[in-house]
Design a protein around this motif. Structure first.
Motif, PDB file in Angstrom:
ATOM      1  N   VAL A  53       0.865  -1.181   0.000  1.00 11.77           N
ATOM      2  CA  VAL A  53       0.000   0.000   0.000  1.00 11.77           C
ATOM      3  C   VAL A  53       0.901   1.230   0.000  1.00 11.77           C
ATOM      4  O   VAL A  53       1.634   1.475   0.964  1.00 11.77           O
ATOM      5  CB  VAL A  53      -0.933   0.005   1.221  1.00 11.77           C
ATOM      6  N   LEU A  54       0.835   2.007  -1.064  1.00  9.85           N
ATOM      7  CA  LEU A  54       1.658   3.204  -1.190  1.00  9.85           C
ATOM      8  C   LEU A  54       0.951   4.443  -0.664  1.00  9.85           C
ATOM      9  O   LEU A  54       1.597   5.382  -0.195  1.00  9.85           O
ATOM     10  CB  LEU A  54       2.047   3.422  -2.654  1.00  9.85           C
ATOM     11  N   ALA A  55      -0.370   4.481  -0.792  1.00 12.52           N
ATOM     12  CA  ALA A  55      -1.120   5.662  -0.346  1.00 12.52           C
ATOM     13  C   ALA A  55      -2.518   5.226   0.056  1.00 12.52           C
ATOM     14  O   ALA A  55      -3.088   4.306  -0.536  1.00 12.52           O
ATOM     15  CB  ALA A  55      -1.197   6.713  -1.459  1.00 12.52           C
ATOM     16  N   ARG A  56      -3.057   5.904   1.067  1.00  7.73           N
ATOM     17  CA  ARG A  56      -4.431   5.663   1.505  1.00  7.73           C
ATOM     18  C   ARG A  56      -4.967   6.941   2.109  1.00  7.73           C
ATOM     19  O   ARG A  56      -4.192   7.763   2.642  1.00  7.73           O
ATOM     20  CB  ARG A  56      -4.495   4.557   2.552  1.00  7.73           C
ATOM     21  N   PRO A  57      -6.294   7.196   2.029  1.00 11.37           N
ATOM     22  CA  PRO A  57      -6.846   8.378   2.689  1.00 11.37           C
ATOM     23  C   PRO A  57      -6.550   8.343   4.183  1.00 11.37           C
ATOM     24  O   PRO A  57      -6.840   7.363   4.871  1.00 11.37           O
ATOM     25  CB  PRO A  57      -8.344   8.267   2.397  1.00 11.37           C
ATOM     26  N   LEU A  58      -5.949   9.414   4.660  1.00 10.75           N
ATOM     27  CA  LEU A  58      -5.443   9.454   6.032  1.00 10.75           C
ATOM     28  C   LEU A  58      -5.234  10.908   6.407  1.00 10.75           C
ATOM     29  O   LEU A  58      -4.771  11.708   5.583  1.00 10.75           O
ATOM     30  CB  LEU A  58      -4.120   8.686   6.095  1.00 10.75           C
ATOM     31  N   SER A  59      -5.557  11.279   7.623  1.00 11.07           N
ATOM     32  CA  SER A  59      -5.318  12.638   8.077  1.00 11.07           C
ATOM     33  C   SER A  59      -3.838  12.988   7.923  1.00 11.07           C
ATOM     34  O   SER A  59      -2.969  12.279   8.416  1.00 11.07           O
ATOM     35  CB  SER A  59      -5.730  12.775   9.546  1.00 11.07           C
ATOM     36  N   GLY A  60      -3.569  14.051   7.175  1.00  7.95           N
ATOM     37  CA  GLY A  60      -2.193  14.453   6.953  1.00  7.95           C
ATOM     38  C   GLY A  60      -1.504  13.687   5.855  1.00  7.95           C
ATOM     39  O   GLY A  60      -0.287  13.800   5.671  1.00  7.95           O
ATOM     40  N   PHE A  61      -2.255  12.886   5.095  1.00  6.74           N
ATOM     41  CA  PHE A  61      -1.659  12.143   3.988  1.00  6.74           C
ATOM     42  C   PHE A  61      -2.638  12.207   2.816  1.00  6.74           C
ATOM     43  O   PHE A  61      -3.369  13.182   2.675  1.00  6.74           O
ATOM     44  CB  PHE A  61      -1.352  10.706   4.432  1.00  6.74           C
ATOM     45  N   ALA A  62      -2.653  11.191   1.961  1.00  2.00           N
ATOM     46  CA  ALA A  62      -3.524  11.207   0.780  1.00  2.00           C
ATOM     47  C   ALA A  62      -4.976  11.442   1.181  1.00  2.00           C
ATOM     48  O   ALA A  62      -5.463  10.858   2.145  1.00  2.00           O
ATOM     49  CB  ALA A  62      -3.391   9.887   0.022  1.00  2.00           C
ATOM     50  N   GLU A  63      -5.667  12.279   0.432  1.00  4.51           N
ATOM     51  CA  GLU A  63      -7.048  12.621   0.741  1.00  4.51           C
ATOM     52  C   GLU A  63      -8.038  12.047  -0.269  1.00  4.51           C
ATOM     53  O   GLU A  63      -9.189  11.795   0.074  1.00  4.51           O
ATOM     54  CB  GLU A  63      -7.210  14.146   0.788  1.00  4.51           C
ATOM     55  N   THR A  64      -7.607  11.852  -1.530  1.00  4.31           N
ATOM     56  CA  THR A  64      -8.572  11.536  -2.585  1.00  4.31           C
ATOM     57  C   THR A  64      -8.412  10.143  -3.182  1.00  4.31           C
ATOM     58  O   THR A  64      -9.246   9.728  -3.989  1.00  4.31           O
ATOM     59  CB  THR A  64      -8.466  12.559  -3.727  1.00  4.31           C
ATOM     60  N   PHE A  65      -7.355   9.387  -2.821  1.00  2.27           N
ATOM     61  CA  PHE A  65      -7.101   8.139  -3.537  1.00  2.27           C
ATOM     62  C   PHE A  65      -6.330   7.156  -2.667  1.00  2.27           C
ATOM     63  O   PHE A  65      -5.770   7.509  -1.627  1.00  2.27           O
ATOM     64  CB  PHE A  65      -6.298   8.418  -4.814  1.00  2.27           C
ATOM     65  N   SER A  66      -6.313   5.905  -3.137  1.00  2.22           N
ATOM     66  CA  SER A  66      -5.389   4.908  -2.605  1.00  2.22           C
ATOM     67  C   SER A  66      -4.607   4.332  -3.773  1.00  2.22           C
ATOM     68  O   SER A  66      -5.076   4.349  -4.924  1.00  2.22           O
ATOM     69  CB  SER A  66      -6.121   3.796  -1.859  1.00  2.22           C
ATOM     70  N   GLN A  67      -3.410   3.833  -3.494  1.00  2.00           N
ATOM     71  CA  GLN A  67      -2.602   3.216  -4.533  1.00  2.00           C
ATOM     72  C   GLN A  67      -1.888   2.000  -3.980  1.00  2.00           C
ATOM     73  O   GLN A  67      -1.265   2.066  -2.917  1.00  2.00           O
ATOM     74  CB  GLN A  67      -1.578   4.201  -5.118  1.00  2.00           C
ATOM     75  N   TYR A  68      -2.005   0.883  -4.703  1.00  2.00           N
ATOM     76  CA  TYR A  68      -1.342  -0.364  -4.332  1.00  2.00           C
ATOM     77  C   TYR A  68      -0.403  -0.788  -5.462  1.00  2.00           C
ATOM     78  O   TYR A  68      -0.664  -0.521  -6.634  1.00  2.00           O
ATOM     79  CB  TYR A  68      -2.343  -1.515  -4.158  1.00  2.00           C
ATOM     80  N   VAL A  69       0.658  -1.511  -5.097  1.00  2.00           N
ATOM     81  CA  VAL A  69       1.394  -2.340  -6.040  1.00  2.00           C
ATOM     82  C   VAL A  69       1.045  -3.775  -5.696  1.00  2.00           C
ATOM     83  O   VAL A  69       1.306  -4.229  -4.575  1.00  2.00           O
ATOM     84  CB  VAL A  69       2.913  -2.115  -5.952  1.00  2.00           C
ATOM     85  N   VAL A  70       0.427  -4.488  -6.643  1.00  2.00           N
ATOM     86  CA  VAL A  70      -0.139  -5.814  -6.382  1.00  2.00           C
ATOM     87  C   VAL A  70       0.680  -6.870  -7.119  1.00  2.00           C
ATOM     88  O   VAL A  70       0.929  -6.743  -8.327  1.00  2.00           O
ATOM     89  CB  VAL A  70      -1.613  -5.881  -6.839  1.00  2.00           C
ATOM     90  N   GLU A  71       1.081  -7.905  -6.381  1.00  2.00           N
ATOM     91  CA  GLU A  71       1.862  -9.003  -6.940  1.00  2.00           C
ATOM     92  C   GLU A  71       1.020 -10.277  -6.884  1.00  2.00           C
ATOM     93  O   GLU A  71       0.649 -10.733  -5.800  1.00  2.00           O
ATOM     94  CB  GLU A  71       3.151  -9.166  -6.142  1.00  2.00           C
ATOM     95  N   VAL A  72       0.713 -10.837  -8.050  1.00  2.00           N
ATOM     96  CA  VAL A  72      -0.157 -12.008  -8.143  1.00  2.00           C
ATOM     97  C   VAL A  72       0.665 -13.196  -8.642  1.00  2.00           C
ATOM     98  O   VAL A  72       1.190 -13.165  -9.763  1.00  2.00           O
ATOM     99  CB  VAL A  72      -1.345 -11.757  -9.088  1.00  2.00           C
ATOM    100  N   SER A  73       0.770 -14.227  -7.831  1.00  2.00           N
ATOM    101  CA  SER A  73       1.511 -15.422  -8.224  1.00  2.00           C
ATOM    102  C   SER A  73       0.653 -16.304  -9.130  1.00  2.00           C
ATOM    103  O   SER A  73      -0.550 -16.074  -9.294  1.00  2.00           O
ATOM    104  CB  SER A  73       1.956 -16.200  -6.988  1.00  2.00           C
ATOM    105  N   ALA A  74       1.287 -17.326  -9.695  1.00  2.00           N
ATOM    106  CA  ALA A  74       0.587 -18.241 -10.600  1.00  2.00           C
ATOM    107  C   ALA A  74      -0.653 -18.820  -9.930  1.00  2.00           C
ATOM    108  O   ALA A  74      -0.611 -19.236  -8.765  1.00  2.00           O
ATOM    109  CB  ALA A  74       1.524 -19.369 -11.016  1.00  2.00           C
ATOM    110  N   GLY A  75      -1.767 -18.806 -10.652  1.00  2.00           N
ATOM    111  CA  GLY A  75      -3.022 -19.318 -10.119  1.00  2.00           C
ATOM    112  C   GLY A  75      -3.754 -18.357  -9.211  1.00  2.00           C
ATOM    113  O   GLY A  75      -4.839 -18.662  -8.721  1.00  2.00           O
ATOM    114  N   GLY A  76      -3.197 -17.174  -8.998  1.00  2.00           N
ATOM    115  CA  GLY A  76      -3.791 -16.206  -8.086  1.00  2.00           C
ATOM    116  C   GLY A  76      -4.752 -15.259  -8.770  1.00  2.00           C
ATOM    117  O   GLY A  76      -4.938 -15.278  -9.988  1.00  2.00           O
ATOM    118  N   GLY A  77      -5.381 -14.419  -7.961  1.00  2.00           N
ATOM    119  CA  GLY A  77      -6.318 -13.429  -8.466  1.00  2.00           C
ATOM    120  C   GLY A  77      -7.532 -13.340  -7.578  1.00  2.00           C
ATOM    121  O   GLY A  77      -7.512 -13.781  -6.421  1.00  2.00           O
TER     122      GLY A  77
END
Length: 269
Positions: A53-77
């Protein structure tokens, strides 16, 4: 195209603790090495998947969005990736391949693929290959406006979009836009900004849009509020609204980042 892909792991015990990590009231810098095995998260309803998790709505941090880097292994999802009916999303794939099913059809997403998913859309995603796949997932609560339809889902690729040169830069500074800037149905843009070595933002941009910037390739010196900070591929920056920003691209190759910003809506009072 080159895209940085985090691989997890842990720094050795011999590594220095000193780092470029910053968290201020105006901006934050999360260096690439922070995306390690001890900072991963997991989500209900996802198989063989972990994320940072790179960003999430939080007091004093991101207000409008969240951002993830997602790693999906074989067979995942996931058969139900999004549980929030208000959330729109953008997926941008940087490694491997994923099968996205939306609107009754399926498409294979590979590095450079970009998918926009409107709020309330039913979609699934699966890694049907043997290799791990990695993508960015940017989420925002969509702001509806009377008289404007919700934009439809679509899939495209960076390779198929012609970058727009910034006027007066002779192509040294360009933006790959996946959404028409005149399309007011969209309340966020997720673009790729590219600088040739030595190119710059020649003044401190100071504006109402909040930003998330993930460096896909290269390095630069970035002005964040009052501080010049070195950044490189794999680093993430959050900039609050009106945080002054500028940069110099360091070379020897291009400096490129995935950019989020909120757009096209009245200011809430």
């Amino acid at each position: 195209m080159s895209y940085h892909v985090p691989r997890g792991g842990l720094p050795p015990q011999t590594a220095l603790t000193t780092d470029r990590a910053r968290f201020t009231e105006a901006y934050a810098v999360i260096p690439a090495r922070t995306l390690s095995d001890i900072t991963v998260s997991f989500l209900p309803g996802w198989a063989n998947t972990r994320l940072w998790v790179l960003a999430r709505p939080l007091s004093g941090f991101a207000e409008t969005f969240s951002q993830y880097v997602v790693e999906v292994s074989a067979g995942g999802g996931s058969g139900r990736p999004e549980y929030d009916p208000r959330a729109e999303g953008v997926l941008f794939v940087v490694d491997g391949s994923l099968t996205l099913t939306v609107g009754g059809g399926s498409q294979v997403l590979e590095p450079g693929s970009y998918a926009y998913l409107p709020p309330g859309t039913a979609w699934t995603i699966a890694n049907q290959a043997e290799a791990t796949a990695t993508f960015h997932w940017i989420r925002k609560a969509y702001q509806r406006v009377d008289g404007l339809d919700v934009p439809p889902a679509f899939v495209t690729r960076e390779q198929d979009v012609t970058p727009a040169d910034t006027p007066g830069t002779d192509g040294a500074w360009s933006t790959t836009r996946f959404v028409d800037i005149a399309d007011l149905r969209h309340d966020m843009h997720v673009n790729i900004v590219t600088f040739r070595p030595g190119a710059s933002i020649p003044f401190p941009e100071t504006h109402v849009m909040e930003h998330g910037l993930y460096v896909l390739e290269g390095k630069a010196v970035y002005l964040l509020n009052e501080d010049w900070v070195e950044v490189e591929a794999g680093d993430f920056m959050w900039l609050r609204a009106f945080c002054p920003q500028a940069c110099y691209a360091g070379g020897p190759g291009p400096f490129r980042y995935l950019l989020y910003k909120d757009v096209n809506r009245h200011v809430a009072l």
